[in-house]
Design a protein around this motif. Structure first.
Motif, PDB file in Angstrom:
ATOM      1  N   PHE A 135       0.828  -1.198   0.000  1.00 49.92           N
ATOM      2  CA  PHE A 135       0.000   0.000   0.000  1.00 49.92           C
ATOM      3  C   PHE A 135       0.864   1.251   0.000  1.00 49.92           C
ATOM      4  N   SER A 136       0.405   2.264  -0.724  1.00 46.61           N
ATOM      5  CA  SER A 136       1.096   3.555  -0.741  1.00 46.61           C
ATOM      6  C   SER A 136       0.635   4.402   0.440  1.00 46.61           C
ATOM      7  N   ILE A 137       1.482   5.340   0.828  1.00 45.50           N
ATOM      8  CA  ILE A 137       1.122   6.265   1.886  1.00 45.50           C
ATOM      9  C   ILE A 137       0.195   7.326   1.321  1.00 45.50           C
ATOM     10  N   ASN A 138      -0.893   7.564   1.983  1.00 42.07           N
ATOM     11  CA  ASN A 138      -1.799   8.632   1.560  1.00 42.07           C
ATOM     12  C   ASN A 138      -1.309   9.947   2.155  1.00 42.07           C
ATOM     13  N   ALA A 139      -2.039  10.483   3.099  1.00 38.46           N
ATOM     14  CA  ALA A 139      -1.638  11.769   3.674  1.00 38.46           C
ATOM     15  C   ALA A 139      -0.429  11.614   4.591  1.00 38.46           C
ATOM     16  N   MET A 140       0.384  12.626   4.592  1.00 35.39           N
ATOM     17  CA  MET A 140       1.521  12.722   5.516  1.00 35.39           C
ATOM     18  C   MET A 140       1.416  14.085   6.196  1.00 35.39           C
ATOM     19  N   ASN A 141       1.539  14.107   7.495  1.00 40.79           N
ATOM     20  CA  ASN A 141       1.291  15.334   8.252  1.00 40.79           C
ATOM     21  C   ASN A 141       2.346  15.554   9.327  1.00 40.79           C
ATOM     22  N   TRP A 142       2.460  16.800   9.703  1.00 40.08           N
ATOM     23  CA  TRP A 142       3.241  17.169  10.889  1.00 40.08           C
ATOM     24  C   TRP A 142       2.304  17.829  11.893  1.00 40.08           C
ATOM     25  N   TYR A 143       2.369  17.364  13.122  1.00 39.95           N
ATOM     26  CA  TYR A 143       1.640  17.959  14.235  1.00 39.95           C
ATOM     27  C   TYR A 143       2.666  18.465  15.241  1.00 39.95           C
ATOM     28  N   ARG A 144       2.226  19.335  16.110  1.00 37.93           N
ATOM     29  CA  ARG A 144       3.103  19.732  17.207  1.00 37.93           C
ATOM     30  C   ARG A 144       2.291  19.862  18.488  1.00 37.93           C
ATOM     31  N   GLU A 145       3.010  19.653  19.567  1.00 39.40           N
ATOM     32  CA  GLU A 145       2.407  19.764  20.887  1.00 39.40           C
ATOM     33  C   GLU A 145       3.267  20.700  21.715  1.00 39.40           C
ATOM     34  N   ALA A 146       2.758  21.899  21.926  1.00 41.33           N
ATOM     35  CA  ALA A 146       3.477  22.886  22.730  1.00 41.33           C
ATOM     36  C   ALA A 146       3.198  22.631  24.208  1.00 41.33           C
ATOM     37  N   PRO A 147       4.076  23.078  25.061  1.00 44.48           N
ATOM     38  CA  PRO A 147       3.880  22.878  26.503  1.00 44.48           C
ATOM     39  C   PRO A 147       2.530  23.424  26.956  1.00 44.48           C
ATOM     40  N   GLY A 148       1.743  22.578  27.592  1.00 42.71           N
ATOM     41  CA  GLY A 148       0.464  23.008  28.119  1.00 42.71           C
ATOM     42  C   GLY A 148      -0.647  23.159  27.097  1.00 42.71           C
ATOM     43  N   LEU A 193      -2.438  20.331  14.260  1.00 37.23           N
ATOM     44  CA  LEU A 193      -1.917  20.083  12.924  1.00 37.23           C
ATOM     45  C   LEU A 193      -1.137  21.312  12.464  1.00 37.23           C
ATOM     46  N   VAL A 194       0.085  21.086  12.046  1.00 41.45           N
ATOM     47  CA  VAL A 194       0.930  22.169  11.540  1.00 41.45           C
ATOM     48  C   VAL A 194       0.863  22.234  10.017  1.00 41.45           C
ATOM     49  N   ALA A 195       1.029  21.079   9.381  1.00 48.30           N
ATOM     50  CA  ALA A 195       1.023  21.036   7.914  1.00 48.30           C
ATOM     51  C   ALA A 195       0.718  19.622   7.450  1.00 48.30           C
ATOM     52  N   GLY A 196       0.120  19.525   6.286  1.00 49.96           N
ATOM     53  CA  GLY A 196      -0.194  18.223   5.712  1.00 49.96           C
ATOM     54  C   GLY A 196       0.024  18.230   4.218  1.00 49.96           C
ATOM     55  N   ILE A 197       0.274  17.040   3.673  1.00 54.01           N
ATOM     56  CA  ILE A 197       0.462  16.909   2.231  1.00 54.01           C
ATOM     57  C   ILE A 197      -0.157  15.593   1.787  1.00 54.01           C
ATOM     58  N   THR A 198      -0.925  15.664   0.712  1.00 50.77           N
ATOM     59  CA  THR A 198      -1.586  14.468   0.204  1.00 50.77           C
ATOM     60  C   THR A 198      -0.652  13.702  -0.730  1.00 50.77           C
ATOM     61  N   SER A 199      -1.102  12.544  -1.164  1.00 53.78           N
ATOM     62  CA  SER A 199      -0.293  11.732  -2.069  1.00 53.78           C
ATOM     63  C   SER A 199      -0.087  12.424  -3.414  1.00 53.78           C
ATOM     64  N   SER A 200      -0.982  13.322  -3.777  1.00 50.62           N
ATOM     65  CA  SER A 200      -0.853  14.053  -5.043  1.00 50.62           C
ATOM     66  C   SER A 200      -0.068  15.351  -4.887  1.00 50.62           C
ATOM     67  N   GLY A 201       0.309  15.683  -3.654  1.00 45.66           N
ATOM     68  CA  GLY A 201       1.128  16.861  -3.437  1.00 45.66           C
ATOM     69  C   GLY A 201       0.383  18.104  -2.970  1.00 45.66           C
ATOM     70  N   SER A 202      -0.905  18.004  -2.763  1.00 41.62           N
ATOM     71  CA  SER A 202      -1.650  19.150  -2.233  1.00 41.62           C
ATOM     72  C   SER A 202      -1.263  19.365  -0.771  1.00 41.62           C
TER      73      SER A 202
END
Length: 116
Positions: free
Chosen positions: A31-44, A49-58
């Motif tokens: 299987f191919s990877i669909n969405a790939m994302n970066w999240y962040r968790e700041a103290p407290g 969600l910080v940023a995301g990219i789909t398999s087509s590059g959106s």
């Protein structure tokens, strides 16, 4: 799927960092990877969600990072990147990569600290 994130560290405000997250696992041969994302968790604060990219590059970005962060992916390497420029102290937090391959998978997180 195993996710290995790297690239975090300590940087002064205005500086740059590039995060990488490489995915591996036998399922990726089927299987191919669909969405790939970066999240962040700041103290407290809650994880966001910080940023995301789909398999087509959106791409999509949180308003707070638009114009400063760029997400990209290398499908041949099953890797997602986050180029972070003009960093601010409020960007401090643990950054997690997240991918969807039939279900969600989370990386272990990498700490980004921006000093003022």
């Amino acid at each position: 799927v195993q996710l290995q994130a790297s690239g975090g560290g300590l940087v002064q405000a205005g500086g740059s960092l590039r995060l990488s997250c490489a995915a591996s696992g036998s399922i990726l041969s089927i299987f191919s990877i669909n969405a790939m994302n970066w999240y962040r968790e700041a103290p407290g604060k809650r994880r966001e969600l910080v940023a995301g990219i789909t398999s087509s590059g959106s791409t999509n970005y949180a308003d707070s990072v638009k114009g400063r962060f760029t997400i990209s992916r290398d499908n041949a390497k099953n890797t997602v990147y986050l180029q972070m420029n003009s960093l601010k102290p409020e960007d401090t937090g643990v950054y997690y990569c997240n991918v969807f391959v039939r279900r969600q998978y989370w990386g272990q997180g990498t700490l980004v600290t921006v000093s003022s």
